[in-house]
Design a protein around this motif. Structure first.
Motif, short mmCIF file in Angstrom:
data_model
loop_
_atom_site.label_atom_id
_atom_site.label_comp_id
_atom_site.label_asym_id
_atom_site.label_seq_id
_atom_site.Cartn_x
_atom_site.Cartn_y
_atom_site.Cartn_z
N SER A 164 1.25 -1.70 -0.06
CA SER A 164 0.15 0.36 0.23
C SER A 164 0.77 1.11 0.10
O SER A 164 1.82 1.00 -0.02
N ASP A 165 0.43 2.45 0.65
CA ASP A 165 1.19 3.78 0.12
C ASP A 165 1.53 3.58 1.06
O ASP A 165 2.78 4.42 2.01
N TRP A 184 -3.89 -2.19 -5.26
CA TRP A 184 -4.56 -1.10 -4.09
C TRP A 184 -4.37 0.47 -5.06
O TRP A 184 -5.12 0.91 -4.41
N LEU A 185 -3.99 0.06 -6.61
CA LEU A 185 -3.53 1.50 -7.17
C LEU A 185 -4.93 0.81 -8.19
O LEU A 185 -5.11 2.68 -7.96
N GLU A 198 -10.91 8.19 -9.70
CA GLU A 198 -10.69 7.72 -8.35
C GLU A 198 -9.45 7.03 -8.89
O GLU A 198 -8.65 6.93 -7.71
N ARG A 202 -5.80 7.56 -7.08
CA ARG A 202 -4.60 6.83 -6.37
C ARG A 202 -3.84 6.97 -6.94
O ARG A 202 -2.55 6.23 -5.77
N ARG A 205 -0.88 9.70 -6.20
CA ARG A 205 -0.75 9.70 -4.43
C ARG A 205 0.71 8.60 -4.46
O ARG A 205 1.57 8.62 -4.12
#
Length: 213
Positions: A164-165, A184-185, A198, A202, A205
């Motif tokens: 994840s990030d 997750w992307l 969205e 993502r 980010r």
């Protein structure tokens, strides 16, 4: 035999590889555009859906700058199929002798999976020096990769599973990680909802997290 390296295909692009579960071929192009416009260039389309070869073909035709590959390759005959669809690389969660031998005959870079020291050594003996590490979160994560670095300093990994990030940089900072991937992307629910805004957000980010280091 020295294998073509996925890291060479990625080059200076963000070392992020979203794992994409796409049921509807109509989603292929807007999905690729949402990710590539955010700076995520390498896309792994999982073969868990029947639409995957068509999705790969549509992405390659409409978004030629994307580095589109096929994931969840588990059968030797799939290598030629995804290559013919336009895939630039293939990823497998594991490695068998039949898969390794098939990769000698099909001109497409293969990143096979390995999670134990024995599997890693076997993969290297087949000529693979870039490996998938899955599921990373269940197989020791960064601690495991740190342990195997002095054993196999010439092997590099792309971990997936639980990325994840929040933790992607803990992997990418390791000397033996060339990229990190995961869903997750671009999660399946966002793809099926066609929420390209969205997904783009993502991806932006994540690229910012990597750029910041």
């Amino acid at each position: 035999m020295t294998k073509t390296l996925l890291s060479a295909l990625i080059g200076k692009a963000a070392p992020l590889i979203p794992v994409l579960h796409v049921e509807n071929p109509e989603h292929a192009v807007p999905l690729a555009e949402a990710l590539v416009s955010a700076g995520v260039m390498a896309l792994e389309v999982t073969l868990r859906t029947e639409a995957a070869p068509e999705v790969i073909a549509r992405m390659r035709k409409a978004v030629p700058q994307a580095i589109v590959g096929a994931g969840t390759v588990t059968k030797p005959e799939q290598l030629a199929k995804v290559r013919d669809a336009g895939a630039l690389f293939a990823v497998s969660p594991a490695l068998t002798e039949r898969l390794a031998l098939a990769s000698e005959k099909v001109d497409i870079p293969l990143v096979p999976g390995a999670v134990t020291p024995s599997e890693m050594l076997a993969a290297r003996e087949y000529g693979f020096h870039e490996l998938k590490f899955f599921p990373a979160d269940l197989m020791g994560g960064t601690a495991m990769l740190k342990h195997v670095l002095p054993l196999y300093p010439d092997i590099r990994f792309c971990p997936t599973g639980g990325i994840s990030d929040g933790n992607v940089m803990s992997y990418l900072e390791l000397a033996n990680c060339f990229a990190a991937g995961g869903a997750w992307l671009a999660p399946r629910d966002l793809i099926e909802a066609a929420d390209w805004a969205e997904i783009n957000a993502r991806a932006k980010r994540a690229v910012a997290v990597v750029a910041k280091g």
